[in-house]
Design an enzyme around this catalytic site. Sequence first.
Site, PDB file in Angstrom:
ATOM      1  CB  CYS A   2      -1.360   4.914  33.475  1.00  0.00           C
ATOM      2  SG  CYS A   2      -0.998   3.694  32.304  1.00  0.00           S
ATOM      3  NE  ARG A  27      -4.228  10.701  34.443  1.00  0.00           N
ATOM      4  CZ  ARG A  27      -3.362  11.654  34.237  1.00  0.00           C
ATOM      5  NH1 ARG A  27      -3.283  12.941  34.701  1.00  0.00           N
ATOM      6  NH2 ARG A  27      -2.008  11.213  34.092  1.00  0.00           N
ATOM      7  CD1 TRP A  74      -6.300   4.292  27.860  1.00  0.00           C
ATOM      8  CD2 TRP A  74      -4.215   4.439  27.054  1.00  0.00           C
ATOM      9  NE1 TRP A  74      -6.396   4.539  26.679  1.00  0.00           N
ATOM     10  CE2 TRP A  74      -5.139   4.676  26.112  1.00  0.00           C
ATOM     11  CE3 TRP A  74      -2.732   4.324  26.804  1.00  0.00           C
ATOM     12  CZ2 TRP A  74      -4.667   4.923  24.912  1.00  0.00           C
ATOM     13  CZ3 TRP A  74      -2.469   4.517  25.424  1.00  0.00           C
ATOM     14  CH2 TRP A  74      -3.442   5.073  24.569  1.00  0.00           C
ATOM     15  CG  ASN A 100       0.925   6.294  35.298  1.00  0.00           C
ATOM     16  OD1 ASN A 100       0.538   5.072  35.415  1.00  0.00           O
ATOM     17  ND2 ASN A 100       0.711   7.496  35.511  1.00  0.00           N
ATOM     18  N   GLY A 101       4.104   5.182  32.196  1.00  0.00           N
ATOM     19  CA  GLY A 101       5.256   5.412  31.316  1.00  0.00           C
ATOM     20  C   GLY A 101       5.553   4.093  30.447  1.00  0.00           C
ATOM     21  CD  GLU A 517     -12.286  20.365  18.268  1.00  0.00           C
ATOM     22  OE1 GLU A 517     -11.317  19.674  18.035  1.00  0.00           O
ATOM     23  OE2 GLU A 517     -12.543  20.032  19.402  1.00  0.00           O
ATOM     24  CE  LYS A 521     -14.037  17.140  20.637  1.00  0.00           C
ATOM     25  NZ  LYS A 521     -12.724  18.418  20.941  1.00  0.00           N
ATOM     26  CD  GLU A 524     -12.450  13.269  21.219  1.00  0.00           C
ATOM     27  OE1 GLU A 524     -11.493  12.931  21.829  1.00  0.00           O
ATOM     28  OE2 GLU A 524     -12.516  14.647  21.141  1.00  0.00           O
ATOM     29  CG  HIS A 540      -8.844  18.692  -5.673  1.00  0.00           C
ATOM     30  ND1 HIS A 540      -8.628  19.238  -6.952  1.00  0.00           N
ATOM     31  CD2 HIS A 540      -9.381  19.964  -5.191  1.00  0.00           C
ATOM     32  CE1 HIS A 540      -8.724  20.461  -7.237  1.00  0.00           C
ATOM     33  NE2 HIS A 540      -9.063  20.865  -6.035  1.00  0.00           N
ATOM     34  CE  LYS A 639      -9.442  16.760  29.423  1.00  0.00           C
ATOM     35  NZ  LYS A 639     -10.082  17.231  28.193  1.00  0.00           N
TER      36      LYS A 639
HETATM   37  O1  M6R Z   1      -3.801  18.087  26.869  1.00  0.00           O
HETATM   38  P1  M6R Z   1      -3.818  18.262  25.499  1.00  0.00           P
HETATM   39  O2  M6R Z   1      -4.459  19.615  24.805  1.00  0.00           O
HETATM   40  O3  M6R Z   1      -2.372  18.823  25.091  1.00  0.00           O
HETATM   41  O4  M6R Z   1      -4.058  17.481  24.670  1.00  0.00           O
HETATM   42  C1  M6R Z   1      -4.031  17.095  23.406  1.00  0.00           C
HETATM   43  C2  M6R Z   1      -5.051  16.016  22.755  1.00  0.00           C
HETATM   44  O5  M6R Z   1      -4.648  14.723  23.230  1.00  0.00           O
HETATM   45  C3  M6R Z   1      -6.411  16.514  23.140  1.00  0.00           C
HETATM   46  O6  M6R Z   1      -6.932  17.579  22.524  1.00  0.00           O
HETATM   47  C4  M6R Z   1      -7.505  15.222  22.270  1.00  0.00           C
HETATM   48  O7  M6R Z   1      -7.506  15.372  20.972  1.00  0.00           O
HETATM   49  C5  M6R Z   1      -8.914  15.402  22.798  1.00  0.00           C
HETATM   50  N1  M6R Z   1      -9.533  14.149  23.196  1.00  0.00           N
HETATM   51  C6  M6R Z   1      -9.840  15.919  21.938  1.00  0.00           C
HETATM   52  O8  M6R Z   1     -11.110  16.165  22.354  1.00  0.00           O
END
Ligand code: M6R
Length: 644
Positions: A2, A27, A74, A100-101, A517, A521, A524, A540, A639
Amino acid sequence: MCGIVGYIGNKQALPILVQGLRDLEYRGYDSAGICLLHENKIERVRAVGKIDNLVGKLKDSNYPGTLGIAHTRWATHGGVTEENAHPHVAMDGKLAIVHNGIIENYRELKKKLVKKGYKFTSDTDSEVLAHLIADYYSTLPQPLPSQPSHEASAGTAREGNSSPLRGEDKGGGENTLANAVRRALSDVRGTYGLLAVHADHPDQIIAARLGSPLVVGVAEGEHYIASDVTPMLAYTKQVTFLDDGEVAEISRDNLRISNLKDELITKGTMQIDWDQAKAQKGGYEHFMLKEIMEQPTVFEDAIRGRLDMEEGTAHLGGLNISEDQLRDLKRINIISGGTAYYAGLVGKYAFERLAQVPCEVDFSSEFRYRDPIVDKKTLVYAVSQSGETADTIMAVREAKRKGAHVRGIINVVGSTIARETKAGSYIHAGLEMAVASTKAYTNMVALLLLNALQLGRLKHVNVATGKRFLESLLEIPGKMNEILKQAENIKKIAKKYAHYKNMFFLGRGVNYPVALEGSLKLKEISYIHSEGYAGGEMKHGPLALVSEDFPVVAILTRNQLFEKMKSNIMEARARGARTLIIASEDDEEAKEVADDIIFVPKTMELLEPLLNTIPLQLFAYYIAVNLGRDVDRPRNLAKSVTVE
Ligand code: M6R
């Protein structure tokens, strides 16, 4: 997650709030709303979906109010509906909040309020705050209603008071709205970043924070409030970050900060050096592509001034730990989430190889709950782009409670983790807008490598090895550029893979986190199911999944595990898998196991993740574009993840 925006000043609030919401879009959100205050009346508009839907619903785009609050939601409690969107307004229509929260005890609070006759119109936990504050407000002695005097006083009120933080303390006891907020928040269990406005207080926004970030931007005769600095970059660089437990009474000319007991807190502003241009796409179709392309430059920013070529080591300021304490460390823990976690896994290889200190890497969300064994001979690195990830904040607090040394490896200056760790390094990746993290990953890896080298040099690594390491590091930006030049070729390869429903990403050793990673990517931003695996683990179990419909992306660069990795790829090919190989330049042998191949320049093994991740970022990006995905704002994601 949010986003909150608030404005109080002499300008028309509406365009500032709408633009602020757009600045916070990155975000992640699913609905949005605005509340404006003018002539002791509150106007509220909310809409599901994009900010444009909200704008479409605004009856009067010239609404004259100079005070307002806005929100991107959100969903956590309650579905994505207009009723659940913020701002929430109390029953008498005079008080509005954005939040927010999560209010953990909202059920019991709601029950009490319903008994008192309050009617709820949403399924959210946040709405209790509107009614609860209104309820306390109704019981407090009321001041005479303020006149909407701000337009008249524009431009004159700040004379002789250049710092609003030095403003006269006119809040506290006299301030009914702030007191009502304080009382309500004392009943609450949970987290909040909160703004409250009241029709009878047209000169005031009340902000409060516990666990959800809020920043106040300070300018002449006006204040901007937001979840992060992006909405205020166009107007001011002077900001104050609210800390947990703080309540801010914000008027045009004054910013009074206190705690829930109304004890005054004195704090200054800090200067933010990001500019608004950095929050633009700069000619690229997406922020993600822009940020991928920025990697050579921001990598230079990350290492600048930190390399000691003479001594073959790194100088990292602000560490708060002596060299003797560093030598005496028994253990390193890295805590982080998502991409930052994969950067942390690369860090583990570096710390164990260079410093020979055992290193564990945890998801922050797990660390705190597994009763980790950390003590004063443990160094904990909290790695985070935003510095606001709730899981990592909680993990930092747990590590501190147990007496560990805690360092932040953080991008956002002034963020909660940066402030709470008080020691550590900024990664200097600049503003990262795309939800999918790219350049922040590279710079996190860079900083972890420098920390590992520094520790290594204090222990076993000799000066010559240190120098070679740094020389290789200095070659990285040029090598990154060589990979980025292949973007068009990677785009063509990506097209061939866009129709698959599943994919494996394989790597070994230091390239195992790279595979993880790469897989993150892809999933997501393209929504293709993918699994990252250590190449040697396939046999395995996961090998059972491999078929001609389940291609394999594998990192097969020239390092000590080349032969082993090549065998793992052959095992997948023998089961019909199409293979995309990331290989060292001119490697003819790698071609033998490749249907498609992307070459990357050679570098030291520990530095390979800095290069090998880049083709995977581009691969994921072009697949997502090919599939018409919302690359910068993938569905369901935020974000900055500010709830646990
Ligand atoms: O702000 P941060 O680096 O703590 O965020 C951690 C994850 O939420 C962030 O890396 C998330 O996995 C990304 N969307 C990955 O691309």
